[in-house]
Design an enzyme around this catalytic site. Structure first.
Site, PDB file in Angstrom:
ATOM      1  N   GLU A  69      -4.605   9.601   8.262  1.00 29.89           N
ATOM      2  CA  GLU A  69      -3.146   9.576   8.435  1.00 29.89           C
ATOM      3  C   GLU A  69      -2.698  10.480   9.598  1.00 29.89           C
ATOM      4  OE1 GLU A  69      -0.347   8.528   6.007  1.00 29.89           O
ATOM      5  OE2 GLU A  69      -1.741   7.007   5.286  1.00 29.89           O
ATOM      6  N   TYR A 101      -0.783   8.573  -2.471  1.00 38.69           N
ATOM      7  CA  TYR A 101      -0.807   8.343  -3.910  1.00 38.69           C
ATOM      8  C   TYR A 101      -2.071   8.945  -4.551  1.00 38.69           C
ATOM      9  CZ  TYR A 101       2.868   4.627  -3.993  1.00 38.69           C
ATOM     10  OH  TYR A 101       4.024   3.901  -3.933  1.00 38.69           O
ATOM     11  N   ASP A 150       0.866  -1.197   0.000  1.00 37.93           N
ATOM     12  CA  ASP A 150       0.000   0.000   0.000  1.00 37.93           C
ATOM     13  C   ASP A 150       0.895   1.238   0.000  1.00 37.93           C
ATOM     14  OD1 ASP A 150      -2.550   1.450   0.231  1.00 37.93           O
ATOM     15  OD2 ASP A 150      -1.843   2.022   2.207  1.00 37.93           O
ATOM     16  N   SER A 151       0.307   2.365  -0.390  1.00 30.45           N
ATOM     17  CA  SER A 151       1.056   3.615  -0.344  1.00 30.45           C
ATOM     18  C   SER A 151       1.479   3.959   1.084  1.00 30.45           C
ATOM     19  CB  SER A 151       0.189   4.749  -0.897  1.00 30.45           C
ATOM     20  OG  SER A 151      -1.001   4.837  -0.135  1.00 30.45           O
ATOM     21  N   CYS A 198     -11.356   2.754  -0.700  1.00 28.76           N
ATOM     22  CA  CYS A 198     -10.028   3.203  -0.272  1.00 28.76           C
ATOM     23  C   CYS A 198      -9.727   2.449   1.008  1.00 28.76           C
ATOM     24  CB  CYS A 198     -10.013   4.705  -0.010  1.00 28.76           C
ATOM     25  SG  CYS A 198      -8.472   5.273   0.741  1.00 28.76           S
ATOM     26  N   THR A 199      -8.537   1.887   1.081  1.00 27.79           N
ATOM     27  CA  THR A 199      -8.239   1.010   2.217  1.00 27.79           C
ATOM     28  C   THR A 199      -8.062   1.771   3.542  1.00 27.79           C
ATOM     29  OG1 THR A 199      -5.909   1.017   1.525  1.00 27.79           O
ATOM     30  CG2 THR A 199      -7.270  -0.828   0.795  1.00 27.79           C
ATOM     31  N   HIS A 200      -8.026   3.089   3.478  1.00 27.70           N
ATOM     32  CA  HIS A 200      -7.985   3.880   4.718  1.00 27.70           C
ATOM     33  C   HIS A 200      -9.374   4.040   5.354  1.00 27.70           C
ATOM     34  CE1 HIS A 200      -4.009   5.118   3.430  1.00 27.70           C
ATOM     35  NE2 HIS A 200      -3.856   5.857   4.501  1.00 27.70           N
ATOM     36  N   CYS A 228      -4.259  -1.371  -2.206  1.00 30.55           N
ATOM     37  CA  CYS A 228      -4.435   0.067  -2.367  1.00 30.55           C
ATOM     38  C   CYS A 228      -5.305   0.260  -3.606  1.00 30.55           C
ATOM     39  CB  CYS A 228      -3.070   0.723  -2.563  1.00 30.55           C
ATOM     40  SG  CYS A 228      -3.147   2.478  -2.979  1.00 30.55           S
ATOM     41  N   ASN A 229      -6.417   0.938  -3.429  1.00 36.25           N
ATOM     42  CA  ASN A 229      -7.324   1.129  -4.571  1.00 36.25           C
ATOM     43  C   ASN A 229      -6.693   2.014  -5.634  1.00 36.25           C
ATOM     44  OD1 ASN A 229     -10.273   0.043  -3.939  1.00 36.25           O
ATOM     45  ND2 ASN A 229      -9.285   0.667  -2.043  1.00 36.25           N
ATOM     46  N   THR A 230      -5.968   3.033  -5.194  1.00 35.68           N
ATOM     47  CA  THR A 230      -5.370   3.958  -6.151  1.00 35.68           C
ATOM     48  C   THR A 230      -4.370   3.223  -7.039  1.00 35.68           C
ATOM     49  OG1 THR A 230      -5.598   5.638  -4.425  1.00 35.68           O
ATOM     50  CG2 THR A 230      -4.261   6.220  -6.331  1.00 35.68           C
TER      51      THR A 230
HETATM   52  N1  DGL Z   1      -4.916   3.489   0.610  1.00 31.88           N
HETATM   53  C1  DGL Z   1      -5.041   4.127  -0.663  1.00 31.88           C
HETATM   54  C2  DGL Z   1      -6.232   3.606  -1.448  1.00 31.88           C
HETATM   55  O1  DGL Z   1      -6.793   2.609  -1.119  1.00 31.88           O
HETATM   56  C3  DGL Z   1      -5.150   5.613  -0.552  1.00 31.88           C
HETATM   57  C4  DGL Z   1      -4.068   6.304   0.157  1.00 31.88           C
HETATM   58  C5  DGL Z   1      -3.310   7.293  -0.670  1.00 31.88           C
HETATM   59  O2  DGL Z   1      -3.885   8.242  -1.220  1.00 31.88           O
HETATM   60  O3  DGL Z   1      -2.114   7.090  -0.761  1.00 31.88           O
HETATM   61  O4  DGL Z   1      -6.623   4.195  -2.398  1.00 31.88           O
END
Ligand code: DGL
Length: 278
Positions: free
Chosen positions: A163, A47, A15-16, A197-199, A78-80
């Protein structure tokens, strides 16, 4: 520290930053027997607001790093990265750099099962700006459910809230309500919302507070874990290469001290990471 241990062939989870830990947590619950390496590219996160080219370059570099550490299979948690880099890596890079290794994402497993939840066939997707502008969710949902309607909302402030450990603060309510209201204004028939988004699972309590009753919220951890279990079952040629000693190692491209302090919130267990230079 970064050199591969030739006896261990872990499953790589990338993940990012911290978000992928919400996925790893569920994967380890479902499949505790395997070895895992988690890599968070915290030094270059987020990201979500970066260009296609940048996300692709960073993601490919991290995938190659995980390959060099013995991974035969890498999950882009990470979805992005899944939205912006997965397809190119699978189709263009893997045949050249590692034809027998595999990279999987988190979008396909999530879109596959939305039909189990939605009655109205109207789906909402919340994600980073990058994920939303890629249109990956509507494109993938259409492949499985061509008669569904999908609306998306980018929530650029949600990752920084998480974050910065502000996800339970009063300040978080403003941005959470704002984006949920925007999404439901686009389509009042939405009955299922994907946290793309995994966050975002860390915001789930506040999201529930601001949504009308009766809307199903889909977080990805369990979905991805179950899909991975099925994938390994169907692909013995990959499964047989993954070692099973139940170890988990964590790496971050930024400060391990900072990573460990925040990571335990996402992983719900104490985390001890090491620094990795790319
Ligand atoms: N965890 C990332 C996702 O699932 C997003 C975090 C980021 O923007 O880096 O998209």
């Amino acid at each position: 520290m970064n050199s591969p241990d030739s006896n261990i062939k872990p499953i790589g989870v990338f993940d990012s930053g911290y978000g992928g830990l919400t996925i790893l947590k569920e994967i380890v619950k479902e499949l505790p027997q395997y070895d895992y390496i988690y890599l968070g590219d915290n030094a270059r996160a987020p990201y979500g607001t970066r260009s296609f080219e940048t996300v692709y370059d960073y993601t490919l570099q991290c995938v190659q790093q995980l390959f060099s550490m013995g991974c035969e299979l890498v999950i882009l948690a990470c979805n992005t990265a899944s939205a912006k880099a997965l397809r190119t890596i699978q189709q263009k890079d893997l045949p050249l750099i590692a034809p027998h290794k595999r990279v999987l994402g988190v979008i396909r497993p999530t879109t596959e099962i939305v039909g189990n939840y939605s009655k109205t066939k109207h789906i909402g997707v919340l994600g980073t700006t990058g994920t939303v502008t890629s249109n990956s969710y509507p494109i993938e949902i259409e492949k499985f459910y061509p008669d569904y309607t999908v609306h998306q909302e980018a929530c650029p402030m949600w990752v920084p809230l998480v974050e910065n450990n502000e996800f339970n603060s009063d300040g978080a309510d403003f941005y959470i309500k704002k984006h949920l209201d925007n999404l439901l204004l686009k389509d009042k028939n939405i009955d299922t919302i994907i946290l793309g988004c995994t966050h975002y699972p860390l915001l789930i309590n506040k999201i529930k507070q601001h949504l009308p009753k009766g809307i199903t919220i889909l977080a990805q951890g369990e979905i991805v874990a179950k899909s991975l279990a099925l994938y390994l079952h169907k692909h013995p040629e990959i499964e047989s290469k993954c070692t099973k000693e139940g170890s988990i190692r964590f790496f971050t491209t930024d400060s391990p001290e900072n990573f460990d302090a925040a990571a335990s919130i996402f992983f719900e267990k104490k985390v001890q990471s090491a620094h990795l230079s790319l």
